[in-house]
Scaffold this motif. Structure first.
Motif, short mmCIF file in Angstrom:
data_model
loop_
_atom_site.label_atom_id
_atom_site.label_comp_id
_atom_site.label_asym_id
_atom_site.label_seq_id
_atom_site.Cartn_x
_atom_site.Cartn_y
_atom_site.Cartn_z
N THR A 109 29.07 40.76 47.47
CA THR A 109 28.99 40.82 46.01
C THR A 109 30.14 40.10 45.33
N ASP A 110 31.27 39.82 46.07
CA ASP A 110 32.39 39.11 45.46
C ASP A 110 31.96 37.76 44.91
N ASN A 111 30.97 37.13 45.55
CA ASN A 111 30.54 35.80 45.11
C ASN A 111 29.89 35.84 43.73
N HIS A 112 29.45 37.02 43.30
CA HIS A 112 28.76 37.14 42.01
C HIS A 112 29.63 37.83 40.96
N ARG A 113 30.86 38.11 41.31
CA ARG A 113 31.76 38.82 40.40
C ARG A 113 32.76 37.84 39.79
N PRO A 114 33.00 37.89 38.45
CA PRO A 114 34.04 37.03 37.88
C PRO A 114 35.39 37.40 38.46
N HIS B 288 32.98 42.44 35.63
CA HIS B 288 34.24 42.83 36.28
C HIS B 288 34.17 44.27 36.76
N GLU B 289 34.96 44.55 37.79
CA GLU B 289 34.98 45.90 38.36
C GLU B 289 35.59 46.93 37.40
N ARG B 290 36.53 46.49 36.59
CA ARG B 290 37.36 47.46 35.85
C ARG B 290 37.51 47.00 34.40
N THR B 291 37.51 47.95 33.49
CA THR B 291 37.83 47.69 32.08
C THR B 291 38.90 48.69 31.64
N ASP B 292 40.00 48.16 31.08
CA ASP B 292 41.08 49.00 30.55
C ASP B 292 41.15 48.82 29.04
N VAL C 296 45.68 45.72 20.06
CA VAL C 296 44.79 46.47 20.94
C VAL C 296 43.87 45.46 21.61
N ARG C 297 43.56 45.69 22.89
CA ARG C 297 42.64 44.78 23.58
C ARG C 297 41.89 45.53 24.67
N LEU C 298 40.84 44.89 25.12
CA LEU C 298 40.13 45.31 26.32
C LEU C 298 40.48 44.34 27.44
N ASP C 299 40.91 44.87 28.55
CA ASP C 299 41.19 44.06 29.74
C ASP C 299 40.08 44.28 30.76
N HIS C 300 39.36 43.21 31.06
CA HIS C 300 38.34 43.26 32.12
C HIS C 300 38.92 42.53 33.33
N TRP C 301 38.91 43.19 34.50
CA TRP C 301 39.49 42.54 35.67
C TRP C 301 38.85 43.07 36.95
N SER C 302 39.05 42.28 38.00
CA SER C 302 38.52 42.63 39.33
C SER C 302 39.59 42.39 40.38
N THR C 303 39.49 43.10 41.46
CA THR C 303 40.34 42.98 42.66
C THR C 303 41.77 43.42 42.37
N ALA C 304 42.50 42.64 41.53
CA ALA C 304 43.90 42.98 41.26
C ALA C 304 44.34 42.28 39.98
N VAL D 244 51.63 44.60 41.33
CA VAL D 244 50.22 44.43 41.03
C VAL D 244 49.52 45.79 41.05
N GLU D 245 48.43 45.85 40.33
CA GLU D 245 47.53 46.99 40.42
C GLU D 245 46.23 46.48 41.04
N ARG D 246 45.69 47.22 42.00
CA ARG D 246 44.47 46.82 42.70
C ARG D 246 43.33 47.80 42.37
N THR D 247 42.14 47.29 42.46
CA THR D 247 41.00 48.20 42.47
C THR D 247 40.95 48.89 43.82
N ASP D 248 40.20 49.98 43.94
CA ASP D 248 40.14 50.73 45.19
C ASP D 248 39.63 49.86 46.34
N ARG D 249 38.67 49.01 46.05
CA ARG D 249 38.07 48.22 47.12
C ARG D 249 38.98 47.08 47.58
N ALA D 250 40.04 46.80 46.81
CA ALA D 250 40.92 45.69 47.19
C ALA D 250 42.20 46.16 47.88
#
Length: 815
Positions: free
Chosen positions: A3-8, A80-84, A186-194, A218-224
């Protein structure tokens, strides 16, 4: 399927400053973000301008009220995996809810906050509501006070119990306007992996090379977790990469033959782009961080000598006499301060030859663009940690908030070349010794553990490239009085509070970080702030815009030592401006003449946060007071001054520049009537960054008993006066002069007001704002001898008239 190939990959930062609403008791108003409740209420016409008249009193209720900001988030349109949800600044005690669920609470204006809202912000479906509920800062502080116990502080307000800009609760130059709101972006941060969580560049110089050691977290997602990442650093044409599996890494780049960054007046300010890119294991970019850095060395020489222990800034190996100003928040509502406003005010400092700005501890850690401008202008920044004039409890929950705040802001500001010193507090160590705290506190904590323990440890851990000093004032050790002028850093306030400014001459402090004298703002500023009021020193509006304890009494007593107190307001206004200039000049000329024993003066203060009688050089409407022009003279590389040494006048050529100064000084003994009673030339050779001195010849010593003799020293366009008696005892002639106009010559320098003196004109002042509210003159107080002429250029005056110009001129001896 991978699925990484389809994730920004690269982090997306999406501003979310539009579409906010402010609510209170069922009423909804449009909210500006960044902003605060006062500015929103002003925009909606719900409150009067608190800067005008006594309106401040009518809006006190705003700070004692709870408020709520609301907005909605559209459907989560990202793979993205994560939104802050990221708040760079919330003022101050807030509860944040997303989708009706509380996701966090805040209690610190001086920190940023990040909340993972991925699970509450689903793709598709209805919009997601967001709420930020602010509790009154008074109520929040009272709750902490109740929990940990009160302290007796200098200003009996809530400030020590809440991590909010202390001067919002009032100061001796500021109003009590306790606001709340989303005061930064104020902003939304969309990110994946780290993502890059914290980047700390340790910038040093080794020989001719610059070294940038990037320490990153760095901060990582659980899968990374455990995934190999790579950080690449680019700076000064160099590129270096390093791979790592954990949550932290260090990558170092060395830049050969760097150009050094210098303070204003000492050289150029070259800045290098520094970029850090975080890559996934397949090389895809995940996140980027970029700043500008400058290469320089800085240390504070506090070594002991025969006179005590010094406090001398050493930059790139050069010892400097610091020419500084204290900075308070530019607006009591900091969200209104733009980058352009920062640049205007700081440029005024640089134009006055200032080389250091002290960010005072009762305000805020300014936004990054403040320090960007300081980097560009060569303004060294002395940054206080935010503790001022109060006993700060060291118990929880405050202690952990303070540590987090300190670590965040040290890391945030450390890329800036202009930042040269971290200072622990303003006046608290001194207060413990001299203001009766020790007895009243009776063993309660009051902040010493922060200034001598926690904060130096945070600086050493986070940014070991910069010096730390425990306080201002501070002698360096409890072995000496905290405000001992022979050791470390001194504040000189007895002069303003109880003595005369001539008392500056009684001591040679090693470094003066605060001193000053009050004067009212410009006439046009008063007219705007006090519409319709008959201006008098004691009129209701004038008294309301005078926040210092017995401020008017101190102004009047200071005047009475040198001048007859005028009954006319315009004359009083002019003479208080003169006295402010005389006071600051007395101190700075004396201290500069004692270089290198005395190594710095930081005047209180550069700016104001509203229209007020204060110590500022630039008033609350951004008009230049005469003090600003005097600082431009006092802080120039070359200063000519006459000082008493063992009762005898001595002429000094003070040379702060890197080149020798061969000064041919013409000395004239003059009478008040304009006669030259004696004339001689003295040659002074001041090598680079030195002072050359020579006693005034006996034949040129003015007769003090006559009350009408004085000494004039001229060299290279500079002038110094020595009048052996106070103004009250000097027989000023009735001033006679002519005024003519010289039209704008097309250079944009404005209309010329040509003044020709027929008698001695001392402290001649053209108040340009009396010609037109937007008019600005190129000169302040001037002294002309009989027969001399000067042209004062005025910009922003559309209807020039010689008679109007004459009416705006003030001079000593004027009936």
């Amino acid at each position: 399927m991978n699925t990484d190939n389809h994730r920004p990959r690269s982090r997306e930062a999406v501003p979310h400053t539009e579409g906010w609403t402010l609510r209170h008791e069922g009423e909804a108003l449009p909210a500006q973000v960044p902003g605060c409740v006062h500015t929103d209420l002003l925009a909606a016409g719900r409150i009067p301008d608190p800067f005008i008249g006594r309106n401040e009193l009518d809006v006190d209720w705003v700070g004692r009220t709870d408020w709520e900001y609301e907005t909605t988030l559209g459907a989560r349109d990202t793979a993205h995996e994560r939104t802050d949800l990221v708040f760079e600044g919330l003022d101050t005690a807030a509860e944040i809810s997303v989708g009706g669920e509380v996701i966090g609470r805040t209690a610190n204006m001086h920190r940023g906050y990040r909340f993972d809202i991925t699970g509450r912000y689903a793709a598709g479906g209805a919009a997601t509501p967001v709420s930020v509920r602010f509790t009154s800062a008074y109520a929040a502080a009272d709750a902490v006070r109740e929990q940990i116990g009160a302290r007796r502080e200098a200003y009996p307000e809530a400030a020590p119990f809440i991590r909010k800009m202390a001067c919002a609760f009032g100061w001796d130059w500021g109003p009590i306007l306790v606001t709340a709101g989303i005061w930064k972006d104020v902003r939304l941060d969309h990110w994946s992996t780290a993502r890059l969580d914290r980047v700390r560049p340790l910038v040093t110089v080794e020989g001719s090379a610059g070294r940038v050691e990037i320490r990153l977290d760095v901060e990582r997602t659980d899968r990374a977790a455990g995934r190999t990442l790579t950080a690449t650093v680019r700076v000064g044409g160099q590129e270096v990469s390093g791979s790592f599996d954990g949550d932290a890494a260090t990558v170092t780049a060395v830049v050969p033959d760097v150009d050094l960054w210098w303070p204003n007046g000492h050289g150029a300010q070259p800045l290098y782009d520094c970029e850090v890119t975080l890559h996934d294991e397949d090389g895809a970019a995940l996140d980027r961080w970029s700043r500008r850095v400058g290469f320089r060395t800085v240390e504070i020489d506090t070594s002991a000598d025969a006179h005590g222990s010094g406090f001398t800034f050493v930059v790139n190996g050069e010892r400097l006499f610091v020419r500084g100003v204290n900075w308070i928040p530019e607006d009591i509502f900091p969200s209104r301060v733009t980058t352009e406003r920062y640049r205007e005010r700081l440029s005024q400092a640089a134009e006055a030859h200032v080389d250091l700005v002290r960010v005072w501890g009762g305000g805020i850690y300014e936004r990054d663009d403040f320090y960007d401008v300081c980097d560009e202008l060569g303004l060294m920044v002395w940054q206080d940690f935010l503790f001022a004039c109060a006993a700060y409890p060291e118990e929880q929950p405050l202690r952990s908030e303070i540590e987090a705040e300190a670590r965040e802001n040290v890391a945030r500001l450390m890329p800036h070349a202009s930042l040269v010193l971290w200072n622990g507090n303003n006046e608290n160590l001194w207060a413990f010794r001299d203001w009766g705290w020790e007895e009243r506190l009776a063993g309660d904590s009051w902040g010493e553990g922060y200034y001598l323990g926690l904060l130096p440890r945070v600086v050493a851990d986070t940014d070991p490239t910069r010096p730390y000093w425990a306080g201002s004032p501070w002698s360096g050790s409890w072995d000496h009085h905290p405000n001992d002028p022979a050791h470390g850093v001194t504040h000189s306030w007895d002069v303003w509070n109880v003595a005369d400014y001539t008392d500056y001459l009684d001591e040679v402090p090693r470094f003066v970080a605060e001193f000053g004298w009050q004067a009212p703002p410009a006439h046009a500023t008063l007219r705007r702030a006090l519409p319709g009021e008959e201006l008098r020193p004691d009129s209701p509006g004038m008294l309301h815009h005078q926040k210092a304890s017995d401020g008017n009494g101190k102004l009047e007593r200071g005047l009475a030592r040198h001048f007859e107190i005028p009954e006319d307001f315009d004359r009083w206004h002019y003479l208080t401006q003169v006295n402010q200039v005389r006071a600051v000049a007395t101190g700075v000329e004396h201290w500069r003449s004692h270089w290198p024993l005395s190594a710095g003066a930081v005047v209180w203060q550069l700016n104001d946060c509203w229209p007020v009688t204060s110590w500022a050089a630039v008033d609350g409407d951004a008009r230049l007071k005469p003090l600003w022009y005097e600082l431009r003279r006092l802080y120039a590389d070359r200063l000519l001054t006459v000082q008493l040494r063992e009762g005898r006048p001595v002429v000094h050529a003070v040379n702060q520049s890197a080149r020798p100064w061969h000064a041919e000084v013409e000395l004239r003994r003059m009478s008040a009537a304009g006669d030259v009673l004696g004339r001689e030339r003295v040659t002074l050779v001041a090598e680079a960054r030195t002072v050359a001195s020579a006693p005034v010849p006996d034949a040129l010593l003015p007769d003090a008993a006559s009350g009408e003799e004085y000494l004039v020293a001229d060299a290279d366009g500079l002038r110094a006066l020595h009048v052996p008696v106070r103004d009250l005892a000097f027989r000023y002639p009735v001033p006679e002069y002519e005024v003519a106009l010289a039209p704008d010559d097309g250079t944009g320098e404005g209309v010329g007001v040509v003044i020709t003196a027929h008698t001695l004109l001392r402290d001649l002042l053209l108040q340009a704002d009396r010609l037109a509210p937007a008019a600005v003159a190129d000169q302040g107080l001037l002294t002309l001898l009989p027969g001399e002429s000067v042209t004062v250029r005025v910009r922003g005056w559309e209807s020039p008239d010689a008679a109007v110009a004459r009416a705006a001129l003030f001079v000593l001896g004027q009936p």
